[in-house]
Scaffold this motif. Structure first.
Motif, short mmCIF file in Angstrom:
data_model
loop_
_atom_site.label_atom_id
_atom_site.label_comp_id
_atom_site.label_asym_id
_atom_site.label_seq_id
_atom_site.Cartn_x
_atom_site.Cartn_y
_atom_site.Cartn_z
N ASN A 1 53.17 49.19 14.21
CA ASN A 1 54.36 48.66 13.57
C ASN A 1 54.89 47.42 14.26
OD1 ASN A 1 57.68 48.93 13.27
ND2 ASN A 1 56.56 49.38 11.39
N VAL A 2 54.74 47.34 15.61
CA VAL A 2 55.23 46.16 16.33
C VAL A 2 54.55 44.90 15.83
CG1 VAL A 2 53.58 46.45 18.24
CG2 VAL A 2 55.70 45.20 18.61
N GLY A 3 53.26 44.99 15.49
CA GLY A 3 52.55 43.83 14.95
C GLY A 3 53.05 43.42 13.58
N GLY A 4 53.60 44.39 12.82
CA GLY A 4 54.08 44.09 11.48
C GLY A 4 55.25 43.13 11.46
N ALA B 1 42.13 40.72 12.26
CA ALA B 1 42.75 41.73 13.11
C ALA B 1 43.83 41.05 13.94
CB ALA B 1 41.71 42.40 14.00
N LEU B 2 44.59 41.82 14.71
CA LEU B 2 45.67 41.27 15.51
C LEU B 2 45.63 41.88 16.91
CD1 LEU B 2 48.24 39.45 15.49
CD2 LEU B 2 49.55 41.52 14.94
N GLN B 3 45.67 41.01 17.93
CA GLN B 3 45.77 41.47 19.31
C GLN B 3 47.16 41.13 19.84
OE1 GLN B 3 43.07 41.37 23.31
NE2 GLN B 3 43.41 39.38 22.38
N VAL B 4 47.81 42.11 20.45
CA VAL B 4 49.16 41.93 20.97
C VAL B 4 49.15 42.25 22.46
CG1 VAL B 4 51.58 42.63 20.80
CG2 VAL B 4 50.16 42.60 18.74
N THR B 5 49.66 41.32 23.28
CA THR B 5 49.80 41.53 24.72
C THR B 5 51.27 41.76 25.03
OG1 THR B 5 47.92 40.06 25.13
CG2 THR B 5 49.33 40.58 27.00
N LEU B 6 51.56 42.82 25.80
CA LEU B 6 52.93 43.24 26.05
C LEU B 6 53.28 43.19 27.53
CD1 LEU B 6 52.68 46.38 23.79
CD2 LEU B 6 54.01 44.36 23.22
N ARG B 7 54.56 43.01 27.81
CA ARG B 7 55.09 43.18 29.15
C ARG B 7 55.70 44.58 29.25
NH1 ARG B 7 57.16 38.17 27.69
NH2 ARG B 7 59.20 39.09 27.31
N GLY B 8 55.88 45.05 30.48
CA GLY B 8 56.44 46.38 30.65
C GLY B 8 57.92 46.46 30.33
N ALA C 1 63.38 41.34 22.92
CA ALA C 1 62.61 42.51 22.50
C ALA C 1 62.33 42.43 21.00
CB ALA C 1 63.37 43.78 22.81
N THR C 2 61.15 42.92 20.62
CA THR C 2 60.80 43.13 19.22
C THR C 2 60.93 44.62 18.94
OG1 THR C 2 59.26 41.27 19.15
CG2 THR C 2 58.97 43.00 17.50
N LEU C 3 61.80 44.99 18.03
CA LEU C 3 61.98 46.40 17.70
C LEU C 3 60.84 46.85 16.78
CD1 LEU C 3 65.82 46.63 17.07
CD2 LEU C 3 64.55 47.54 19.01
N ALA C 4 60.41 48.09 16.98
CA ALA C 4 59.37 48.65 16.14
C ALA C 4 59.67 50.12 15.89
CB ALA C 4 58.00 48.50 16.81
N VAL C 5 59.18 50.64 14.77
CA VAL C 5 59.37 52.04 14.40
C VAL C 5 58.19 52.83 14.98
CG1 VAL C 5 59.77 53.67 12.54
CG2 VAL C 5 60.49 51.29 12.28
N MET C 6 58.40 53.46 16.13
CA MET C 6 57.33 54.20 16.79
C MET C 6 57.00 55.51 16.07
SD MET C 6 55.73 53.21 19.59
CE MET C 6 55.56 54.50 20.81
#
Length: 322
Positions: free
Chosen positions: A220-223, A235-242, A248-253
């Motif tokens: 969902n974060v990629g959406g 396809a989509l590759q996403v690199t995250l920080r801790g 912040a990008t909100l996502a529905v986990m």
């Protein structure tokens, strides 16, 4: 007689993500109602037959004894132990070998991943029944059952009324290969634990075949960054920080669980393009939301997305065809 193979995952929709979110559990009685709705739709096409495994949890026996007024049911002998991912793969293969011409599978993305691992030659119709259902039909199950039976009665080309799914091929240093249908996550913990991932700070990277802003899960974060849908050849590759700094990008986990992700980079990848991941400290890989592979410190893993997955039927396309 047109035969539909039906698989119900009794454990789908009952993992820890639903306990930490505002979601209800997908109980066995609710799944039985899903089966009844599917049967009601399938019964709209004469001479349709349903084939099921005589599973430990009793869904096959329920259909045989309670729904035989709607459709004839054929049971195939099953295991005497609770079902799991390996049994789902086995069931799909056995139903195909026994003559099913399409597999309807009720479960979440993990269940549909297992079906994809079976490498079937027949199409599938994934029905939402889990926590995350990105790979699944989320519309009315009665309409889906009718559409599935109609597809068989007409003899449609699956590519006219569906699509071939993308798969993430995960190549480990040992030579072993794993598959994922929707997402692979590089997770900081070097253990599988409760399998499900629900803390954003645990995730370091994501590779997504689908990034839909209205479907819950890690994808969902990629959406919200770069939407990608099943028919897109990307396809989509996403690199995250801790965590912070940064917006912040909100996502529905999971249903009812909004989670902030701190995104460093989001980049589209061409199908077939290889990326290599590793963690100096070691970690694990979550495949379609569940931690499945533990990585040694510095162990490299190669990933690429190919459109070589199962043929997936789309009830909307079937019914629009008339």
């Amino acid at each position: 007689m047109p035969t539909i193979g039906l698989i119900i995952n009794p454990m789908a929709g009952r993992d820890i993500r639903r306990l930490v979110a505002a979601a209800s559990l997908q109980s066995a009685p609710e799944k039985m109602l899903v089966v009844r709705r599917l049967f009601s739709g399938m019964s709209g096409i004469p001479d349709t037959e349903v084939m099921m495994i005589d599973d430990y949890e009793g869904f096959g026996r329920y259909a045989l004894h309670e729904l035989n007024d709607l459709l004839p049911v054929k049971l195939i002998a099953g295991e005497k132990e609770p079902s799991n991912g390996a049994s789902t793969i086995d069931w799909a293969k056995r139903l195909e070998q026994a003559g099913a011409r399409v597999i309807v599978s009720v479960g979440g993305d993990g269940t549909q991943r297992n079906i994809a691992q079976a490498q079937l030659r027949i199409p599938i119709l994934p029905i939402a029944g889990g926590t995350n259902n990105v790979a699944c039909w989320t519309g009315d199950q009665t309409a889906a059952g009718y559409a599935c039976a109609l597809y068989l009665a007409r003899g449609d080309d699956p590519l006219d009324v569906g699509f071939q799914a993308k798969l993430i091929h995960v190549q480990l240093e040992s030579g072993h290969e794993e598959l994922a249908l929707i997402d692979v996550a590089l997770v900081r913990q070097a253990y599988t634990g409760a399998l499900a991932v629900w803390h954003a700070e645990d995730v370091e990277r994501l590779l997504l075949t689908v990034a839909d802003p209205v479907r819950p899960g890690l994808s969902n974060v990629g959406g919200f960054l770069y939407p990608v849908f099943p028919g897109d050849d990307v396809a989509l590759q996403v690199t995250l920080r801790g965590g912070p700094p940064g917006q912040a990008t909100l996502a529905v986990m999971a249903p009812g669980l909004m989670t902030p992700f701190y995104v460093q980079q989001a980049e589209p990848l061409a199908l077939g393009q290889t990326v290599t991941w590793s963690r100096k400290e070691g970690g694990s890989l979550a495949l379609d939301g569940e931690r499945s592979v533990v990585l040694k410190p510095g162990e490299p893993v190669m990933l690429r997305v190919i459109r070589d997955g199962p043929f997936v039927l789309d009830p909307t396309k079937i019914l629009r065809k008339g």
